[in-house]
Design an enzyme around this catalytic site. Sequence first.
Site, PDB file in Angstrom:
ATOM      1  N   GLY A 215      19.590  28.359 -48.147  1.00 30.70           N
ATOM      2  CA  GLY A 215      20.103  27.090 -48.636  1.00 30.70           C
ATOM      3  C   GLY A 215      19.095  25.964 -48.456  1.00 30.70           C
ATOM      4  N   SER A 216      19.608  24.797 -48.107  1.00 30.76           N
ATOM      5  CA  SER A 216      18.758  23.604 -48.084  1.00 30.76           C
ATOM      6  C   SER A 216      17.714  23.603 -46.976  1.00 30.76           C
ATOM      7  CB  SER A 216      19.627  22.356 -47.958  1.00 30.76           C
ATOM      8  OG  SER A 216      20.395  22.182 -49.131  1.00 30.76           O
ATOM      9  N   THR A 217      17.836  24.498 -45.974  1.00 31.27           N
ATOM     10  CA  THR A 217      16.772  24.558 -44.975  1.00 31.27           C
ATOM     11  C   THR A 217      15.461  25.026 -45.593  1.00 31.27           C
ATOM     12  OG1 THR A 217      17.411  26.810 -44.323  1.00 31.27           O
ATOM     13  CG2 THR A 217      18.409  24.984 -43.092  1.00 31.27           C
TER      14      THR A 217
END
Length: 491
Positions: A215-217
């Site tokens: 995801g956004s990591t």
Amino acid sequence: MTRHIRHAAFFCAVLLVALLVNAARIQVFEAPSYDDNIANRRTTISRFGQPRGDILVDGAPVTGSRDTREPLRYERTYTNGPMYAPVTGFASQVYGTTLLEHTEDGVLSGTDPLLSPFPLWNGSARDRYPSGDVVTTLRGAAQRAAYEGLAGRKGAVAAVEPATGRVLALVSAPSYDPSVLSGNRSAVARSWATLNRDPDKPMLNRAVRKTYPPGSTFKVLTAAAALDSGVIEDLDKPTDSPDPYTLPGTRTSLTNESKGCKDVPLRKAFEFSCNTVFAKLGVKVGVDRMARTAEAFGFNDADLKIPYSVAESTFDTKVDKAQLALSSIGQYNTRATPLQMAMVAAAVANGGQVRSPYLVERTTRAGGSTVSTGGSRPARQAMRPSTAVLLKELMVDVVREGTGSNAWIPGATVGGKTGTAQHGLGNSGTPYAWFVSWAKGDTDLEPKVAVAVVVEDADADRGEISGGGDAAPIARAVMEAVLNSPSQDAR
């Protein structure tokens, strides 16, 4: 008469030579086949005839051996078994060994020839010697903080020391007690069957053996690629990004959970975690440069061991532009283990250098003398040092002003990145909550810890807040535990 005696003596001598040759054939050349024969219990009885060596955390054993007074005399015991199971694995008289119990079995069982002062002679004689111990790099306080933070929820935590690659914590939940598999009673078989039937898969090491969409990591890597390639030169310059963003070659629109993402600078896009900005950046950087950056951080490496094997984290190198856009925000085919994402955070904290993680500090003989050492491995440059400095700024902003505020620690500098990863048919599953971070005490010269946390059954609503609400507090507890404990070098 004398002639007959000579013939008889010669015949006896031939028989004696034949017996010696046959004995040599059996005891030397065919010995391995007899050793491995399932009907030969002597090897098994010998294997469990002495206490097994211990696995140590903070200098204290987290394993032991119990004398059963049975033919297979000693069976394995574990202290805080579920908490350390993702590290120790199990040593079973029925089902063999896993994880450290497997990779360090020679030392722990006393068969490693290096345990002897005469390794070549003793190795050839296949003798067994007093068992050695395995000293891990773990910090007990960090391991406990991670285990108690997950509190049985599905997920995993990995923490490493950025400058060296030492693994400081490695937790997977739900877990299991390895001692239920130690002996050879009927209860062991029942426990094995129960554990394998459990839909929550407690024996799966989620920290290193399961990959998740990050995801956004993953936007940490996309930002690194954009800065290194010169696509972004100023953190505060507008990025000319639409909201929504139409994926190239499609009619599919990508939107954001946060408002105000249109044309924002990279600094704000990172803080608000704007999907549209990073998807467009990934496309502009291009698949070749994105893949090189991901691989520099450790993706697409199938050979990583700590010393037991780690599942390969993947970044698809054969994608079209629409798929690349999704890959650049940690979706599509992008997959990562929690340990891999801890390595990403560690690279930012360590000036752009990635140290391969390792879990064994050294192995020792029964008397305490060193058999072998682990030690830090050569570093790999994942990004320019100047890029790492800028990414540190961005990650600190997330904790100070953005969605990672739950990771803030008084008296320390903390950088982080929240994330959620959608999954399931039509993205219908509860998003995985992610948080990656690093921390440096105000009196420290360099960051002391980098952490990655994933929670599979996060409670928060869909969106970035679940990473900050569910995963960030766990990361904070682990980082505090490391910052407040003595360093490995000081012990």
